[in-house]
Enzyme design. Sequence first.
Site, PDB file in Angstrom:
ATOM      1  N   GLY A  21      63.701  35.429  64.276  1.00 42.88           N
ATOM      2  CA  GLY A  21      62.387  36.113  64.258  1.00 42.88           C
ATOM      3  C   GLY A  21      62.182  37.340  63.973  1.00 42.88           C
ATOM      4  N   ILE A  28      61.031  39.794  65.744  1.00 46.90           N
ATOM      5  CA  ILE A  28      61.323  40.810  66.849  1.00 46.90           C
ATOM      6  C   ILE A  28      62.701  40.608  67.284  1.00 46.90           C
ATOM      7  CG2 ILE A  28      60.633  41.821  69.071  1.00 46.90           C
ATOM      8  CD1 ILE A  28      57.762  41.026  68.354  1.00 46.90           C
ATOM      9  N   ASP A  39      67.830  29.824  68.978  1.00 40.40           N
ATOM     10  CA  ASP A  39      66.683  29.565  67.857  1.00 40.40           C
ATOM     11  C   ASP A  39      66.752  28.419  67.168  1.00 40.40           C
ATOM     12  OD1 ASP A  39      64.589  30.096  65.393  1.00 40.40           O
ATOM     13  OD2 ASP A  39      64.722  32.056  66.315  1.00 40.40           O
ATOM     14  N   LEU A  40      65.782  27.853  66.561  1.00 32.66           N
ATOM     15  CA  LEU A  40      65.946  26.536  65.603  1.00 32.66           C
ATOM     16  C   LEU A  40      66.433  26.854  64.385  1.00 32.66           C
ATOM     17  CD1 LEU A  40      62.038  25.414  65.954  1.00 32.66           C
ATOM     18  CD2 LEU A  40      64.092  24.205  66.852  1.00 32.66           C
ATOM     19  N   SER A  66      51.593  37.734  75.640  1.00 31.99           N
ATOM     20  CA  SER A  66      50.887  38.505  74.369  1.00 31.99           C
ATOM     21  C   SER A  66      49.659  38.926  75.167  1.00 31.99           C
ATOM     22  CB  SER A  66      50.604  37.033  73.393  1.00 31.99           C
ATOM     23  OG  SER A  66      49.427  37.394  72.638  1.00 31.99           O
ATOM     24  N   TYR A  85      47.242  28.678  71.946  1.00 33.86           N
ATOM     25  CA  TYR A  85      48.395  29.592  72.208  1.00 33.86           C
ATOM     26  C   TYR A  85      48.403  30.739  73.182  1.00 33.86           C
ATOM     27  CZ  TYR A  85      51.134  33.891  70.688  1.00 33.86           C
ATOM     28  OH  TYR A  85      52.035  34.937  71.040  1.00 33.86           O
ATOM     29  N   LYS A 143      50.816  31.082  76.662  1.00 36.79           N
ATOM     30  CA  LYS A 143      51.463  32.530  76.922  1.00 36.79           C
ATOM     31  C   LYS A 143      51.294  32.760  78.447  1.00 36.79           C
ATOM     32  CE  LYS A 143      54.066  33.523  73.459  1.00 36.79           C
ATOM     33  NZ  LYS A 143      55.243  33.916  73.732  1.00 36.79           N
TER      34      LYS A 143
HETATM   35  P1  NAD Z   1      58.404  35.041  65.021  1.00 37.08           P
HETATM   36  O1  NAD Z   1      57.660  33.915  64.742  1.00 37.08           O
HETATM   37  O2  NAD Z   1      58.852  35.809  63.608  1.00 37.08           O
HETATM   38  O3  NAD Z   1      59.861  34.466  65.497  1.00 37.08           O
HETATM   39  C1  NAD Z   1      59.613  33.489  66.659  1.00 37.08           C
HETATM   40  C2  NAD Z   1      61.081  32.618  66.611  1.00 37.08           C
HETATM   41  O4  NAD Z   1      61.108  31.587  67.638  1.00 37.08           O
HETATM   42  C3  NAD Z   1      61.479  31.867  65.293  1.00 37.08           C
HETATM   43  O5  NAD Z   1      62.525  32.519  64.496  1.00 37.08           O
HETATM   44  C4  NAD Z   1      61.267  30.665  65.411  1.00 37.08           C
HETATM   45  O6  NAD Z   1      62.252  29.706  64.650  1.00 37.08           O
HETATM   46  C5  NAD Z   1      61.739  30.482  66.985  1.00 37.08           C
HETATM   47  N1  NAD Z   1      61.197  29.306  67.503  1.00 37.08           N
HETATM   48  C6  NAD Z   1      59.880  28.848  67.795  1.00 37.08           C
HETATM   49  N2  NAD Z   1      60.000  27.609  68.286  1.00 37.08           N
HETATM   50  C7  NAD Z   1      61.193  27.419  68.689  1.00 37.08           C
HETATM   51  C8  NAD Z   1      61.513  26.410  69.633  1.00 37.08           C
HETATM   52  N3  NAD Z   1      60.813  25.527  70.057  1.00 37.08           N
HETATM   53  N4  NAD Z   1      62.796  26.342  69.653  1.00 37.08           N
HETATM   54  C9  NAD Z   1      63.681  27.410  69.224  1.00 37.08           C
HETATM   55  N5  NAD Z   1      63.207  28.399  68.458  1.00 37.08           N
HETATM   56  C10 NAD Z   1      61.928  28.282  68.359  1.00 37.08           C
HETATM   57  O7  NAD Z   1      57.701  36.043  65.996  1.00 37.08           O
HETATM   58  P2  NAD Z   1      57.965  37.345  66.381  1.00 37.08           P
HETATM   59  O8  NAD Z   1      56.740  38.002  65.637  1.00 37.08           O
HETATM   60  O9  NAD Z   1      59.173  37.875  66.478  1.00 37.08           O
HETATM   61  O10 NAD Z   1      57.182  37.088  68.001  1.00 37.08           O
HETATM   62  C11 NAD Z   1      58.222  37.119  68.935  1.00 37.08           C
HETATM   63  C12 NAD Z   1      57.522  36.940  70.259  1.00 37.08           C
HETATM   64  O11 NAD Z   1      56.440  37.824  70.396  1.00 37.08           O
HETATM   65  C13 NAD Z   1      56.974  35.606  70.497  1.00 37.08           C
HETATM   66  O12 NAD Z   1      57.057  35.031  71.578  1.00 37.08           O
HETATM   67  C14 NAD Z   1      55.325  35.744  70.241  1.00 37.08           C
HETATM   68  O13 NAD Z   1      54.655  34.611  70.872  1.00 37.08           O
HETATM   69  C15 NAD Z   1      55.432  37.042  70.862  1.00 37.08           C
HETATM   70  N6  NAD Z   1      54.186  37.667  70.108  1.00 37.08           N
HETATM   71  C16 NAD Z   1      54.218  38.184  69.042  1.00 37.08           C
HETATM   72  C17 NAD Z   1      53.015  38.864  68.452  1.00 37.08           C
HETATM   73  C18 NAD Z   1      53.161  39.554  66.968  1.00 37.08           C
HETATM   74  O14 NAD Z   1      51.991  39.937  66.572  1.00 37.08           O
HETATM   75  N7  NAD Z   1      54.147  39.271  66.238  1.00 37.08           N
HETATM   76  C19 NAD Z   1      52.177  39.307  69.318  1.00 37.08           C
HETATM   77  C20 NAD Z   1      52.217  38.776  70.723  1.00 37.08           C
HETATM   78  C21 NAD Z   1      53.204  38.231  71.054  1.00 37.08           C
END
Ligand code: NAD
Length: 327
Positions: A10, A12, A31-32, A110, A136, A140
């Site tokens: 992902g 981050i 990750d998936l 979040s 969502y 969280k």
């Molecule tokens: P992203 O969507 O880019 O990455 C999430 C990753 O999790 C993906 O690579 C996806 O394949 C993997 N994933 C999802 N479901 C899965 C599962 N069931 N099993 C295995 N892998 C799985 O998200 P990001 O922007 O990198 O965010 C990272 C974290 O930060 C997440 O927990 C998100 O909820 C949290 N968050 C993000 C934001 C934002 O604005 N980006 C804001 C608040 C919180």
Amino acid sequence: MSIVVTGSAGRIGSRVARRLLDEGEAVVGFDLRPAGIDHPRYREVIGAFSDPAAARQAAEGAKAVLHLGALMSWRREDADRLWEANVTGTRMVAEAAAAAGCRRFVFASSGEVYPENVPAYQPIDEDHPLAPRTPYGLTKLLGEEIVRFLGRTGAMETVILRFSHTQDAAELLDPDSFFSGPRFFLHPKIRQQQAFGNAAAVAALVAVDDGREALVLSRNENGRPFAMHITDTRDMVEGILLAVRHPAAAGEVFNLGASEPVDFARALPLMAERTGLPLREVNLPGPGVRYRTANHKIRERLGFTPTWTIERMIDEAVAARSARQRS
Ligand code: NAD
């Protein structure tokens, strides 16, 4: 001993994994999808967080787990997948970490647990009531409770980070970006509001559309411009590393994000000037989005120092947009 990074493919997680490898750590991605990292100190488990065997495989030999992966979706039809990924998945990952003898577990929560867009008071600090309004956000909060439970029962040190909205600067001026498209670009915003069934918002947006690609400055029904935190992924990486390493982080909850919200009335004209795109202004029905979240606690206790202002992010976004247009 390794550091497990979930969500390693992902936005981050991939940056955190690469950064830890650069610093000499052994890293396990979970990750998936594959992260595309080829490094002698990198091992990867491809699977679902809710699969206990995959979670156990990932946690084996872990000194720390950074649970950064999750499903981010606000679509009604994703309710079951959200629960599976974010609630059952967090339980499986956290229990596997505890069973493997992991010392510290960092959880990406979040601002939607408050939620930031319906604040009871501002700036929103870590003591703000927790009353999520989306499935969502609920997943969280439940993830936090699972992590708090394991911390309370002594299974491992836990750190909960309530993430700000986070983007790569390169995504900021990309109309195809999941986040930026509907936030800043008129046509993707019309499509998003159509999908949500918000007829009044669609009507307001269509009224300012002359068919050309355009940026959109969103205001609420009284004309108050939107404002929210938009944090660069690189600043988030710094905060996450502090959470995993700093002794004072253990057992704590921190808001993690940029110090100042982005005022759309300032940022959108700048984006328009830098891209040459026309700027449409629209008053959308409802109270709109305008919040300020405090990051004092993580700055004062852990020394977090964000450096990516929206102006710096826009500079990089303009360069990325030009590169996309050339290719
Ligand atoms: P992203 O969507 O880019 O990455 C999430 C990753 O999790 C993906 O690579 C996806 O394949 C993997 N994933 C999802 N479901 C899965 C599962 N069931 N099993 C295995 N892998 C799985 O998200 P990001 O922007 O990198 O965010 C990272 C974290 O930060 C997440 O927990 C998100 O909820 C949290 N968050 C993000 C934001 C934002 O604005 N980006 C804001 C608040 C919180």
